[in-house]
Scaffold this active site. Structure first.
Site, PDB file in Angstrom:
ATOM      1  N   GLU A 111      -5.231  -4.662  10.554  1.00  0.00           N
ATOM      2  CA  GLU A 111      -4.195  -3.655  10.760  1.00  0.00           C
ATOM      3  C   GLU A 111      -4.450  -2.916  12.069  1.00  0.00           C
ATOM      4  OE1 GLU A 111      -2.257  -2.517   6.785  1.00  0.00           O
ATOM      5  OE2 GLU A 111      -3.960  -1.199   7.045  1.00  0.00           O
TER       6      GLU A 111
ATOM      7  N   GLU B  68      -6.699   4.928   7.893  1.00  0.00           N
ATOM      8  CA  GLU B  68      -6.456   6.348   7.576  1.00  0.00           C
ATOM      9  C   GLU B  68      -7.671   6.967   6.893  1.00  0.00           C
ATOM     10  OE1 GLU B  68      -2.765   5.623   5.525  1.00  0.00           O
ATOM     11  OE2 GLU B  68      -1.890   5.010   7.436  1.00  0.00           O
TER      12      GLU B  68
ATOM     13  N   SER C  44       3.677  -1.973  10.355  1.00  0.00           N
ATOM     14  CA  SER C  44       5.125  -2.084  10.587  1.00  0.00           C
ATOM     15  C   SER C  44       5.681  -3.471  10.250  1.00  0.00           C
ATOM     16  CB  SER C  44       5.473  -1.685  12.023  1.00  0.00           C
ATOM     17  OG  SER C  44       5.097  -0.338  12.253  1.00  0.00           O
TER      18      SER C  44
ATOM     19  N   LYS D  44       0.196   4.268  -0.249  1.00  0.00           N
ATOM     20  CA  LYS D  44      -0.410   5.463   0.364  1.00  0.00           C
ATOM     21  C   LYS D  44      -0.156   6.687  -0.528  1.00  0.00           C
ATOM     22  CE  LYS D  44      -0.070   3.214   4.813  1.00  0.00           C
ATOM     23  NZ  LYS D  44       0.052   3.317   6.256  1.00  0.00           N
TER      24      LYS D  44
ATOM     25  N   ASN E 284       0.875  -1.165   0.000  1.00  0.00           N
ATOM     26  CA  ASN E 284       0.000   0.000   0.000  1.00  0.00           C
ATOM     27  C   ASN E 284       0.915   1.218   0.000  1.00  0.00           C
ATOM     28  OD1 ASN E 284      -1.738   2.102   0.487  1.00  0.00           O
ATOM     29  ND2 ASN E 284      -2.328   1.454   2.558  1.00  0.00           N
TER      30      ASN E 284
HETATM   31  P1  13P Z   1       3.184   0.473   7.626  1.00  0.00           P
HETATM   32  O1  13P Z   1       3.673  -0.835   7.036  1.00  0.00           O
HETATM   33  O2  13P Z   1       3.920   1.665   7.109  1.00  0.00           O
HETATM   34  O3  13P Z   1       3.115   0.407   9.120  1.00  0.00           O
HETATM   35  O4  13P Z   1       1.681   0.660   7.110  1.00  0.00           O
HETATM   36  C1  13P Z   1       0.794  -0.397   7.184  1.00  0.00           C
HETATM   37  C2  13P Z   1      -0.431  -0.048   6.435  1.00  0.00           C
HETATM   38  O5  13P Z   1      -1.176   0.843   6.820  1.00  0.00           O
HETATM   39  C3  13P Z   1      -0.717  -0.770   5.195  1.00  0.00           C
HETATM   40  O6  13P Z   1      -1.989  -0.517   4.739  1.00  0.00           O
END
Ligand code: 13P
Length: 251
Positions: A168, A98, A214, A11, A9
């Site tokens: 998550e 988010e 993470s 983002k 992802n």
């Molecule tokens: P991180 O791997 O940066 O913690 O993000 C996880 C996430 O939100 C994947 O959708």
């Protein structure tokens, strides 16, 4: 047998040029290995069509990070499920924490989005997870159960079987603080149980449940070794082809 999946992802990261470069790097790296899982990248809307042009989707799946809750019309700035599908993408992340936190997405909106995604042959990667306070006050199992029930239990068993779920925990996202292997396993087994009660064992055993938060090359193998953890949804570590491949190769 349910599928093992590692999905990135991205983002709101990478310019178009950087994103196409990253997609090419992942695509090249996948030619050199025989991954033991499906590999997917979910990228910003602007990147979908150009990324589709440079990857081999038989080896690397492509998805969006969201879609609108309407299929077309006067919704300035939104991108619909049919638009996403028309780029060649076949996955869409829905309900990411988010989006819930910063853009006010509710279970009701998500219900609509899931239906629109499915109608357009997109596979939703549906995210659920508790915040730190809920982890600490012991309500985390109930919270996740409600998120699943509210947004997804209106689906037929047939449609529900098309989903990928991603657990998550919000406290683990982007914090460097991952859930322990046992915390992930506890939640994933619980989710499977919740699904079994609604849809039966066949559906619950066949659905892929990914862990996100993470996840990195150093902790992926431990998480993926747990019987109910079927892969990962990867944020930060998916922005570098080498670290993303390190997670893919953890299977
Ligand atoms: P991180 O791997 O940066 O913690 O993000 C996880 C996430 O939100 C994947 O959708």
């Amino acid at each position: 047998m349910r599928k093992k999946i590692v999905a990135g992802n991205w983002k709101m990261n990478t310019t178009l040029q950087e994103g196409v470069g990253l997609a090419k790097d992942v695509n090249e790296a996948l030619k050199k290995v025989q991954p033991k899982c499906d590999v997917v990248i979910c990228v910003p809307f602007t990147h979908l069509a150009p990324v589709n042009d440079v990857i081999d989707q038989s080896k690397l799946g492509l998805g969006a990070e969201n879609c609108a809750d309407h299929d077309k019309g006067a919704y300035t700035g939104e991108v619909s499920a049919p638009m996403v599908a028309s780029t060649g993408a076949t996955y869409v992340i829905l309900g990411h924490s988010e989006r819930r936190q910063y853009y006010g997405e509710t279970s009701d909106t998500l219900k609509t989005k899931v239906n629109l995604a499915l109608q357009n042959n997109l596979t939703p990667i549906f995210c659920i997870g508790e915040v730190l306070e809920q982890r600490e006050n012991g309500t985390y199992l109930d919270v996740v159960k409600s998120q699943i029930e509210e947004a997804l239990f209106g689906l037929s068993a047939d449609d529900f079987s098309k989903l990928i779920l991603a657990y998550e925990p919000v406290w683990a996202i982007g914090t460097g603080k991952t859930a322990t292997d046992d915390q992930a396993q506890e939640m994933h087994a619980f989710i499977r149980d919740v699904i079994e009660k609604q849809y039966g064992k066949k559906v619950s055993e066949n659905i892929s449940i990914l862990y996100g938060g993470s996840c990195k090359p150093s902790n992926a193998a431990g998480l993926f070794a747990k019987p109910d953890v079927d892969g990962g949804l990867i944020g930060g570590a998916s922005l570098d082809a080498e670290s993303f491949m390190g997670i893919v190769n953890a299977f």
